[in-house]
Design an enzyme around this catalytic site. Structure first.
Site, mmCIF file in Angstrom:
data_model
loop_
_atom_site.group_PDB
_atom_site.id
_atom_site.type_symbol
_atom_site.label_atom_id
_atom_site.label_comp_id
_atom_site.label_asym_id
_atom_site.label_seq_id
_atom_site.Cartn_x
_atom_site.Cartn_y
_atom_site.Cartn_z
ATOM 1 N N LYS A 115 -7.717 4.374 4.317
ATOM 2 C CA LYS A 115 -7.456 3.011 4.802
ATOM 3 C C LYS A 115 -8.710 2.151 4.717
ATOM 4 O O LYS A 115 -8.614 0.944 4.468
ATOM 5 C CB LYS A 115 -6.899 3.036 6.226
ATOM 6 C CG LYS A 115 -5.488 3.596 6.274
ATOM 7 C CD LYS A 115 -4.645 2.998 7.381
ATOM 8 C CE LYS A 115 -3.203 3.486 7.243
ATOM 9 N NZ LYS A 115 -2.379 3.227 8.412
ATOM 10 N N LYS A 197 4.683 10.230 -2.779
ATOM 11 C CA LYS A 197 5.814 10.128 -1.847
ATOM 12 C C LYS A 197 6.334 8.681 -1.797
ATOM 13 O O LYS A 197 5.575 7.739 -2.056
ATOM 14 C CB LYS A 197 5.423 10.629 -0.458
ATOM 15 C CG LYS A 197 4.522 9.722 0.333
ATOM 16 C CD LYS A 197 4.471 10.165 1.798
ATOM 17 C CE LYS A 197 3.829 9.058 2.618
ATOM 18 N NZ LYS A 197 3.983 9.187 4.041
ATOM 19 N N LYS A 200 6.658 3.101 2.572
ATOM 20 C CA LYS A 200 7.087 1.729 2.869
ATOM 21 C C LYS A 200 6.036 0.712 2.462
ATOM 22 O O LYS A 200 6.339 -0.457 2.315
ATOM 23 C CB LYS A 200 7.524 1.571 4.323
ATOM 24 C CG LYS A 200 6.558 1.983 5.412
ATOM 25 C CD LYS A 200 7.240 1.735 6.756
ATOM 26 C CE LYS A 200 6.928 2.776 7.802
ATOM 27 N NZ LYS A 200 5.522 2.893 8.194
HETATM 28 P P1 ATP Z 1 2.998 3.784 5.116
HETATM 29 O O1 ATP Z 1 3.363 3.462 3.700
HETATM 30 O O2 ATP Z 1 2.874 2.570 6.003
HETATM 31 O O3 ATP Z 1 1.890 4.776 5.251
HETATM 32 P P2 ATP Z 1 5.138 5.678 5.249
HETATM 33 O O4 ATP Z 1 6.380 5.182 4.603
HETATM 34 O O5 ATP Z 1 4.311 6.626 4.477
HETATM 35 O O6 ATP Z 1 4.270 4.476 5.729
HETATM 36 P P3 ATP Z 1 4.839 6.623 7.969
HETATM 37 O O7 ATP Z 1 4.935 5.478 8.919
HETATM 38 O O8 ATP Z 1 3.484 7.164 7.648
HETATM 39 O O9 ATP Z 1 5.607 6.283 6.612
HETATM 40 O O10 ATP Z 1 5.721 7.822 8.462
HETATM 41 C C1 ATP Z 1 6.789 7.744 9.349
HETATM 42 C C2 ATP Z 1 7.520 9.062 9.287
HETATM 43 O O11 ATP Z 1 8.277 9.154 8.068
HETATM 44 C C3 ATP Z 1 6.608 10.290 9.297
HETATM 45 O O12 ATP Z 1 7.189 11.276 10.109
HETATM 46 C C4 ATP Z 1 6.577 10.743 7.859
HETATM 47 O O13 ATP Z 1 6.368 12.107 7.712
HETATM 48 C C5 ATP Z 1 7.961 10.342 7.359
HETATM 49 N N1 ATP Z 1 7.940 10.019 5.929
HETATM 50 C C6 ATP Z 1 7.310 8.972 5.368
HETATM 51 N N2 ATP Z 1 7.510 8.952 4.043
HETATM 52 C C7 ATP Z 1 8.282 10.016 3.763
HETATM 53 C C8 ATP Z 1 8.837 10.561 2.548
HETATM 54 N N3 ATP Z 1 8.643 9.965 1.383
HETATM 55 N N4 ATP Z 1 9.591 11.674 2.616
HETATM 56 C C9 ATP Z 1 9.805 12.265 3.799
HETATM 57 N N5 ATP Z 1 9.321 11.822 4.975
HETATM 58 C C10 ATP Z 1 8.562 10.718 4.964
#
Ligand code: ATP
Ligand code: LTN
Length: 334
Positions: A115, A197, A200
Protein backbone atom coordinates in the site's frame (compact mmCIF):
# COMPACT_ATOMS: atom_id res chain seq x y z
CA UNK A 1 -17.36 -17.34 24.99
CA UNK A 2 -20.73 -15.64 24.73
CA UNK A 3 -23.73 -17.66 25.89
CA UNK A 4 -21.74 -20.87 25.61
CA UNK A 5 -20.68 -20.16 22.03
CA UNK A 6 -17.22 -19.43 20.71
CA UNK A 7 -16.81 -15.96 19.21
CA UNK A 8 -16.07 -15.18 15.58
CA UNK A 9 -15.01 -11.81 14.22
CA UNK A 10 -14.48 -10.60 10.68
CA UNK A 11 -14.62 -7.34 8.80
CA UNK A 12 -14.64 -5.88 5.34
CA UNK A 13 -13.59 -2.52 4.07
CA UNK A 14 -16.15 -0.35 2.34
CA UNK A 15 -13.68 0.63 -0.36
CA UNK A 16 -15.00 -0.23 -3.82
CA UNK A 17 -17.96 -2.40 -4.74
CA UNK A 18 -17.93 -6.01 -3.62
CA UNK A 19 -17.04 -8.60 -6.21
CA UNK A 20 -18.02 -12.17 -6.87
CA UNK A 21 -14.67 -13.04 -5.19
CA UNK A 22 -15.71 -11.33 -1.94
CA UNK A 23 -19.05 -13.10 -2.10
CA UNK A 24 -17.81 -16.60 -2.90
CA UNK A 25 -14.63 -16.39 -0.83
CA UNK A 26 -16.09 -14.68 2.21
CA UNK A 27 -19.73 -13.57 2.55
CA UNK A 28 -21.38 -16.75 1.31
CA UNK A 29 -19.32 -18.83 3.74
CA UNK A 30 -20.30 -16.63 6.66
CA UNK A 31 -24.01 -17.41 6.39
CA UNK A 32 -24.11 -20.63 8.39
CA UNK A 33 -21.44 -19.78 10.95
CA UNK A 34 -23.87 -18.19 13.40
CA UNK A 35 -25.17 -21.64 14.27
CA UNK A 36 -21.84 -22.52 15.81
CA UNK A 37 -20.36 -19.13 16.72
CA UNK A 38 -21.43 -15.81 18.15
CA UNK A 39 -20.58 -13.74 15.07
CA UNK A 40 -19.48 -10.12 14.72
CA UNK A 41 -19.09 -8.69 11.21
CA UNK A 42 -17.90 -5.14 11.06
CA UNK A 43 -17.83 -2.59 8.27
CA UNK A 44 -14.32 -1.40 9.04
CA UNK A 45 -14.61 2.26 8.14
CA UNK A 46 -11.77 3.29 10.48
CA UNK A 47 -9.45 1.19 8.35
CA UNK A 48 -10.77 2.79 5.17
CA UNK A 49 -9.37 6.23 5.93
CA UNK A 50 -5.79 4.93 5.87
CA UNK A 51 -6.29 5.71 2.18
CA UNK A 52 -7.84 9.06 1.25
CA UNK A 53 -11.64 8.84 0.88
CA UNK A 54 -14.33 11.19 -0.36
CA UNK A 55 -16.55 11.60 2.77
CA UNK A 56 -19.99 11.36 1.12
CA UNK A 57 -18.82 8.39 -0.91
CA UNK A 58 -17.38 6.57 2.14
CA UNK A 59 -20.64 7.08 4.05
CA UNK A 60 -22.66 5.73 1.14
CA UNK A 61 -20.41 2.74 0.60
CA UNK A 62 -20.37 1.83 4.28
CA UNK A 63 -24.17 1.78 4.35
CA UNK A 64 -24.32 -0.17 1.10
CA UNK A 65 -21.94 -2.77 2.50
CA UNK A 66 -23.95 -3.20 5.67
CA UNK A 67 -27.11 -3.55 3.56
CA UNK A 68 -25.36 -6.07 1.38
CA UNK A 69 -24.39 -8.17 4.42
CA UNK A 70 -28.11 -8.52 5.13
CA UNK A 71 -29.10 -9.01 1.48
CA UNK A 72 -26.57 -11.83 1.19
CA UNK A 73 -28.41 -13.60 4.00
CA UNK A 74 -26.75 -12.58 7.27
CA UNK A 75 -29.55 -12.27 9.81
CA UNK A 76 -28.85 -9.11 11.84
CA UNK A 77 -30.47 -10.63 14.92
CA UNK A 78 -28.21 -13.68 14.89
CA UNK A 79 -25.12 -11.79 13.70
CA UNK A 80 -23.82 -8.48 14.97
CA UNK A 81 -23.47 -6.28 11.86
CA UNK A 82 -22.11 -2.86 12.73
CA UNK A 83 -19.87 0.06 11.80
CA UNK A 84 -16.44 -0.03 13.41
CA UNK A 85 -16.58 3.76 13.92
CA UNK A 86 -19.70 3.39 16.11
CA UNK A 87 -17.74 1.51 18.76
CA UNK A 88 -15.07 3.80 20.20
CA UNK A 89 -13.42 0.87 21.98
CA UNK A 90 -11.68 -0.07 18.71
CA UNK A 91 -9.62 3.13 18.80
CA UNK A 92 -9.08 3.02 22.54
CA UNK A 93 -7.79 -0.54 22.55
CA UNK A 94 -5.79 0.15 19.42
CA UNK A 95 -3.86 2.90 21.21
CA UNK A 96 -3.01 0.59 24.10
CA UNK A 97 -1.94 -2.20 21.76
CA UNK A 98 0.24 0.26 19.82
CA UNK A 99 2.34 0.44 22.96
CA UNK A 100 2.81 -3.34 22.84
CA UNK A 101 3.75 -3.57 19.17
CA UNK A 102 7.23 -3.06 17.74
CA UNK A 103 8.13 -0.95 14.75
CA UNK A 104 10.16 -3.87 13.44
CA UNK A 105 7.09 -6.12 13.42
CA UNK A 106 5.01 -3.59 11.53
CA UNK A 107 7.85 -2.97 9.09
CA UNK A 108 7.62 -6.58 7.97
CA UNK A 109 3.95 -6.40 6.95
CA UNK A 110 3.66 -7.01 3.23
CA UNK A 111 0.33 -5.18 2.92
CA UNK A 112 1.99 -2.03 4.32
CA UNK A 113 4.79 -2.31 1.80
CA UNK A 114 2.30 -2.82 -1.06
CA UNK A 115 0.00 0.00 0.00
CA UNK A 116 2.90 2.37 0.69
CA UNK A 117 4.18 1.74 -2.83
CA UNK A 118 0.70 2.31 -4.26
CA UNK A 119 0.02 5.50 -2.27
CA UNK A 120 3.51 7.00 -2.19
CA UNK A 121 2.07 10.49 -1.67
CA UNK A 122 0.23 9.48 1.51
CA UNK A 123 2.24 7.02 3.59
CA UNK A 124 0.52 7.96 6.84
CA UNK A 125 1.01 6.52 10.33
CA UNK A 126 -2.45 4.91 10.15
CA UNK A 127 -1.37 2.86 7.17
CA UNK A 128 1.61 1.68 9.20
CA UNK A 129 -0.37 0.81 12.33
CA UNK A 130 -3.30 -0.68 10.37
CA UNK A 131 -2.55 -4.18 11.73
CA UNK A 132 -2.74 -2.92 15.33
CA UNK A 133 -6.25 -1.60 14.73
CA UNK A 134 -7.11 -4.95 13.20
CA UNK A 135 -5.71 -6.69 16.29
CA UNK A 136 -7.88 -4.42 18.45
CA UNK A 137 -10.97 -5.34 16.37
CA UNK A 138 -10.41 -9.00 17.01
CA UNK A 139 -9.20 -8.93 20.62
CA UNK A 140 -11.92 -6.52 21.74
CA UNK A 141 -14.52 -9.27 21.28
CA UNK A 142 -12.25 -12.04 22.61
CA UNK A 143 -12.68 -13.75 19.24
CA UNK A 144 -11.73 -17.41 19.02
CA UNK A 145 -11.80 -17.56 15.24
CA UNK A 146 -11.35 -15.11 12.38
CA UNK A 147 -12.27 -16.03 8.81
CA UNK A 148 -9.84 -14.20 6.54
CA UNK A 149 -8.26 -14.69 3.16
CA UNK A 150 -4.62 -15.67 2.72
CA UNK A 151 -3.61 -12.04 2.28
CA UNK A 152 -4.69 -11.31 5.87
CA UNK A 153 -2.96 -14.22 7.58
CA UNK A 154 0.10 -12.12 8.39
CA UNK A 155 -2.14 -9.63 10.19
CA UNK A 156 -3.73 -12.44 12.15
CA UNK A 157 -0.29 -13.71 13.13
CA UNK A 158 0.72 -10.30 14.51
CA UNK A 159 -2.62 -10.18 16.37
CA UNK A 160 -1.72 -13.47 18.03
CA UNK A 161 1.76 -12.19 18.88
CA UNK A 162 0.37 -9.01 20.46
CA UNK A 163 -2.22 -10.99 22.46
CA UNK A 164 0.38 -13.46 23.71
CA UNK A 165 2.81 -10.68 24.62
CA UNK A 166 0.09 -8.85 26.54
CA UNK A 167 -1.06 -12.03 28.29
CA UNK A 168 2.52 -12.87 29.28
CA UNK A 169 2.76 -9.55 31.13
CA UNK A 170 -0.73 -9.18 32.59
CA UNK A 171 -2.15 -12.69 32.83
CA UNK A 172 -4.89 -14.21 30.68
CA UNK A 173 -6.59 -11.12 29.33
CA UNK A 174 -7.08 -11.91 25.65
CA UNK A 175 -8.29 -14.99 23.83
CA UNK A 176 -5.61 -15.85 21.26
CA UNK A 177 -7.50 -16.13 17.95
CA UNK A 178 -7.08 -18.77 15.26
CA UNK A 179 -7.66 -18.26 11.55
CA UNK A 180 -10.86 -19.89 10.36
CA UNK A 181 -10.31 -21.76 7.13
CA UNK A 182 -13.65 -22.24 5.40
CA UNK A 183 -14.59 -25.50 3.69
CA UNK A 184 -15.28 -23.91 0.33
CA UNK A 185 -12.81 -21.04 0.47
CA UNK A 186 -12.56 -20.82 -3.31
CA UNK A 187 -10.18 -18.15 -4.46
CA UNK A 188 -11.81 -16.47 -7.42
CA UNK A 189 -9.40 -15.07 -9.99
CA UNK A 190 -9.48 -12.03 -12.22
CA UNK A 191 -11.35 -12.66 -15.49
CA UNK A 192 -8.63 -10.77 -17.36
CA UNK A 193 -5.51 -12.10 -15.63
CA UNK A 194 -6.36 -15.46 -14.01
CA UNK A 195 -3.06 -15.62 -12.13
CA UNK A 196 -4.25 -12.67 -9.96
CA UNK A 197 -7.19 -12.75 -7.54
CA UNK A 198 -10.39 -10.95 -8.46
CA UNK A 199 -10.21 -7.74 -6.46
CA UNK A 200 -12.61 -4.86 -5.86
CA UNK A 201 -9.82 -2.35 -6.40
CA UNK A 202 -8.81 -3.70 -9.82
CA UNK A 203 -8.57 -0.86 -12.30
CA UNK A 204 -9.94 -2.92 -15.18
CA UNK A 205 -13.74 -3.25 -14.67
CA UNK A 206 -13.79 -6.28 -16.98
CA UNK A 207 -11.58 -8.19 -14.56
CA UNK A 208 -14.22 -8.38 -11.84
CA UNK A 209 -17.90 -9.24 -11.58
CA UNK A 210 -19.46 -6.78 -9.15
CA UNK A 211 -22.38 -8.02 -7.08
CA UNK A 212 -24.52 -5.22 -8.48
CA UNK A 213 -23.66 -5.82 -12.16
CA UNK A 214 -26.74 -6.23 -14.38
CA UNK A 215 -27.24 -9.48 -16.36
CA UNK A 216 -26.01 -8.02 -19.68
CA UNK A 217 -22.81 -6.76 -18.10
CA UNK A 218 -22.22 -10.12 -16.43
CA UNK A 219 -22.73 -12.04 -19.68
CA UNK A 220 -20.45 -9.65 -21.55
CA UNK A 221 -17.66 -9.90 -18.96
CA UNK A 222 -17.73 -13.70 -19.08
CA UNK A 223 -17.68 -13.68 -22.89
CA UNK A 224 -14.52 -11.57 -22.71
CA UNK A 225 -12.90 -13.66 -19.98
CA UNK A 226 -9.34 -14.70 -20.80
CA UNK A 227 -9.00 -18.44 -21.51
CA UNK A 228 -6.49 -20.39 -23.65
CA UNK A 229 -6.20 -22.19 -26.96
CA UNK A 230 -6.67 -25.72 -25.61
CA UNK A 231 -10.37 -25.71 -26.53
CA UNK A 232 -11.19 -28.17 -23.73
CA UNK A 233 -13.06 -27.54 -20.52
CA UNK A 234 -10.58 -29.26 -18.22
CA UNK A 235 -9.76 -28.62 -14.57
CA UNK A 236 -5.98 -28.48 -14.66
CA UNK A 237 -3.34 -25.93 -13.64
CA UNK A 238 -2.16 -25.34 -17.22
CA UNK A 239 -5.56 -23.77 -17.89
CA UNK A 240 -5.93 -21.14 -15.14
CA UNK A 241 -8.65 -19.16 -16.92
CA UNK A 242 -10.81 -22.24 -17.48
CA UNK A 243 -10.09 -23.50 -13.95
CA UNK A 244 -11.37 -20.22 -12.57
CA UNK A 245 -14.57 -20.44 -14.64
CA UNK A 246 -15.06 -24.04 -13.48
CA UNK A 247 -14.66 -22.92 -9.86
CA UNK A 248 -17.22 -20.15 -10.32
CA UNK A 249 -19.67 -22.51 -12.02
CA UNK A 250 -19.12 -25.13 -9.29
CA UNK A 251 -19.87 -22.69 -6.49
CA UNK A 252 -23.02 -21.45 -8.28
CA UNK A 253 -24.42 -24.87 -9.13
CA UNK A 254 -23.02 -27.09 -6.37
CA UNK A 255 -21.52 -29.41 -9.02
CA UNK A 256 -17.99 -30.73 -8.54
CA UNK A 257 -15.26 -29.74 -11.03
CA UNK A 258 -15.31 -33.32 -12.43
CA UNK A 259 -19.05 -33.07 -13.07
CA UNK A 260 -18.51 -29.75 -14.82
CA UNK A 261 -15.76 -31.27 -17.01
CA UNK A 262 -18.19 -34.05 -18.00
CA UNK A 263 -21.07 -31.67 -18.65
CA UNK A 264 -18.97 -29.64 -21.10
CA UNK A 265 -16.98 -32.47 -22.61
CA UNK A 266 -16.66 -31.83 -26.35
CA UNK A 267 -18.37 -28.45 -26.15
CA UNK A 268 -16.74 -25.12 -26.98
CA UNK A 269 -15.68 -22.28 -24.70
CA UNK A 270 -18.52 -20.10 -26.03
CA UNK A 271 -21.15 -22.50 -24.66
CA UNK A 272 -19.31 -22.87 -21.39
CA UNK A 273 -18.90 -19.13 -20.85
CA UNK A 274 -22.61 -18.60 -21.51
CA UNK A 275 -23.49 -21.27 -18.94
CA UNK A 276 -21.16 -19.73 -16.34
CA UNK A 277 -22.63 -16.27 -16.97
CA UNK A 278 -26.18 -17.57 -16.62
CA UNK A 279 -25.34 -19.43 -13.42
CA UNK A 280 -23.86 -16.28 -11.91
CA UNK A 281 -26.85 -14.17 -13.00
CA UNK A 282 -29.21 -16.60 -11.31
CA UNK A 283 -27.23 -16.44 -8.07
CA UNK A 284 -26.94 -12.66 -8.06
CA UNK A 285 -30.49 -11.83 -9.13
CA UNK A 286 -32.22 -12.70 -5.82
CA UNK A 287 -29.42 -11.01 -3.90
CA UNK A 288 -29.86 -7.83 -5.95
CA UNK A 289 -33.64 -7.91 -5.43
CA UNK A 290 -33.28 -8.27 -1.69
CA UNK A 291 -30.73 -5.48 -1.70
CA UNK A 292 -33.11 -3.17 -3.58
CA UNK A 293 -35.94 -3.94 -1.14
CA UNK A 294 -33.74 -3.39 1.89
CA UNK A 295 -32.35 -0.12 0.53
CA UNK A 296 -35.90 1.25 0.35
CA UNK A 297 -36.49 0.30 3.98
CA UNK A 298 -34.50 3.06 5.67
CA UNK A 299 -36.05 2.63 9.12
CA UNK A 300 -35.25 -1.05 9.23
CA UNK A 301 -31.58 -0.55 8.27
CA UNK A 302 -31.32 2.31 10.78
CA UNK A 303 -32.65 0.07 13.53
CA UNK A 304 -30.14 -2.66 12.66
CA UNK A 305 -27.33 -0.08 12.80
CA UNK A 306 -28.46 1.23 16.16
CA UNK A 307 -29.20 -2.09 17.88
CA UNK A 308 -26.10 -3.84 16.69
CA UNK A 309 -23.82 -0.93 17.61
CA UNK A 310 -25.25 -1.15 21.13
CA UNK A 311 -24.64 -4.89 21.26
CA UNK A 312 -21.06 -4.51 19.96
CA UNK A 313 -20.41 -1.69 22.43
CA UNK A 314 -21.55 -3.84 25.30
CA UNK A 315 -19.00 -6.58 24.63
CA UNK A 316 -16.26 -4.17 23.57
CA UNK A 317 -16.55 -2.14 26.76
CA UNK A 318 -16.28 -5.27 28.90
CA UNK A 319 -12.88 -6.13 27.41
CA UNK A 320 -11.70 -2.53 27.32
CA UNK A 321 -12.37 -1.93 31.02
CA UNK A 322 -10.49 -5.09 31.91
CA UNK A 323 -7.50 -4.01 29.80
CA UNK A 324 -7.51 -0.45 31.17
CA UNK A 325 -7.43 -1.81 34.69
CA UNK A 326 -4.59 -4.22 33.89
CA UNK A 327 -2.34 -1.53 32.42
CA UNK A 328 -2.93 0.71 35.44
CA UNK A 329 -5.38 3.40 34.38
CA UNK A 330 -7.28 4.93 37.32
CA UNK A 331 -10.72 3.53 38.09
CA UNK A 332 -13.71 5.49 36.92
CA UNK A 333 -15.71 7.20 39.66
CA UNK A 334 -19.43 6.48 39.23
P1 ATP B 1 -9.10 -4.74 -2.16
O1 ATP B 1 -9.04 -4.83 -3.65
O2 ATP B 1 -9.68 -3.45 -1.65
O3 ATP B 1 -7.85 -5.18 -1.47
P2 ATP B 1 -10.43 -7.27 -2.05
O4 ATP B 1 -11.47 -7.42 -3.11
O5 ATP B 1 -9.13 -7.94 -2.29
O6 ATP B 1 -10.21 -5.77 -1.72
P3 ATP B 1 -10.79 -7.56 0.81
O7 ATP B 1 -11.57 -6.40 1.34
O8 ATP B 1 -9.31 -7.57 1.01
O9 ATP B 1 -11.12 -7.78 -0.74
O10 ATP B 1 -11.36 -8.91 1.37
C1 ATP B 1 -12.63 -9.11 1.90
C2 ATP B 1 -12.83 -10.60 2.03
O11 ATP B 1 -13.05 -11.18 0.73
C3 ATP B 1 -11.63 -11.35 2.61
O12 ATP B 1 -12.11 -12.33 3.49
C4 ATP B 1 -10.97 -11.99 1.42
O13 ATP B 1 -10.30 -13.16 1.72
C5 ATP B 1 -12.15 -12.25 0.49
N1 ATP B 1 -11.75 -12.19 -0.92
C6 ATP B 1 -11.34 -11.08 -1.57
N2 ATP B 1 -11.07 -11.37 -2.85
C7 ATP B 1 -11.32 -12.68 -3.01
C8 ATP B 1 -11.22 -13.59 -4.12
N3 ATP B 1 -10.84 -13.17 -5.32
N4 ATP B 1 -11.55 -14.88 -3.94
C9 ATP B 1 -11.95 -15.30 -2.74
N5 ATP B 1 -12.07 -14.52 -1.65
C10 ATP B 1 -11.75 -13.22 -1.77
N1 LTN C 1 -7.88 -6.01 6.89
C1 LTN C 1 -9.04 -6.77 6.45
C2 LTN C 1 -10.32 -6.19 7.01
C3 LTN C 1 -10.35 -6.28 8.49
C4 LTN C 1 -10.52 -7.48 9.24
C5 LTN C 1 -10.48 -7.06 10.62
C6 LTN C 1 -10.69 -8.81 8.90
C7 LTN C 1 -10.21 -5.27 9.38
N2 LTN C 1 -10.30 -5.73 10.64
C8 LTN C 1 -10.59 -7.99 11.63
C9 LTN C 1 -10.80 -9.74 9.94
C10 LTN C 1 -10.74 -9.32 11.27
C11 LTN C 1 -9.11 -6.75 4.93
O1 LTN C 1 -8.64 -5.82 4.34
N3 LTN C 1 -9.69 -7.76 4.37
Amino acid sequence: MIDGKKVLFSGMQATGSLTLGNYMGALKNWLTLCEEYECFYSVVDLHSITVRQEPAELRKRARNLLTLYIAAGLDPVKNCLYYQSHVSGHCELSWILNCFTYMGELNRMTQFKDKAAKHADNINAGLFTYPVLMAADILLYQADVVPVGKDQLQHLEITRDIAQRFNAIYGDVFTVPEPYIGKTGASIKSLQAPEKKMSKSDENPNASIYLMDDPDTIMRKFKRAVTDSEAQVRYRPEQPGICNLINIYSVCTGKSPEEVEKEFDGRGYGDFKTAVGEAVVSVLKPLQERYADLSRNKDYIDSVIKNNAEKANHYATKTLRKVQKKVGFPERIR
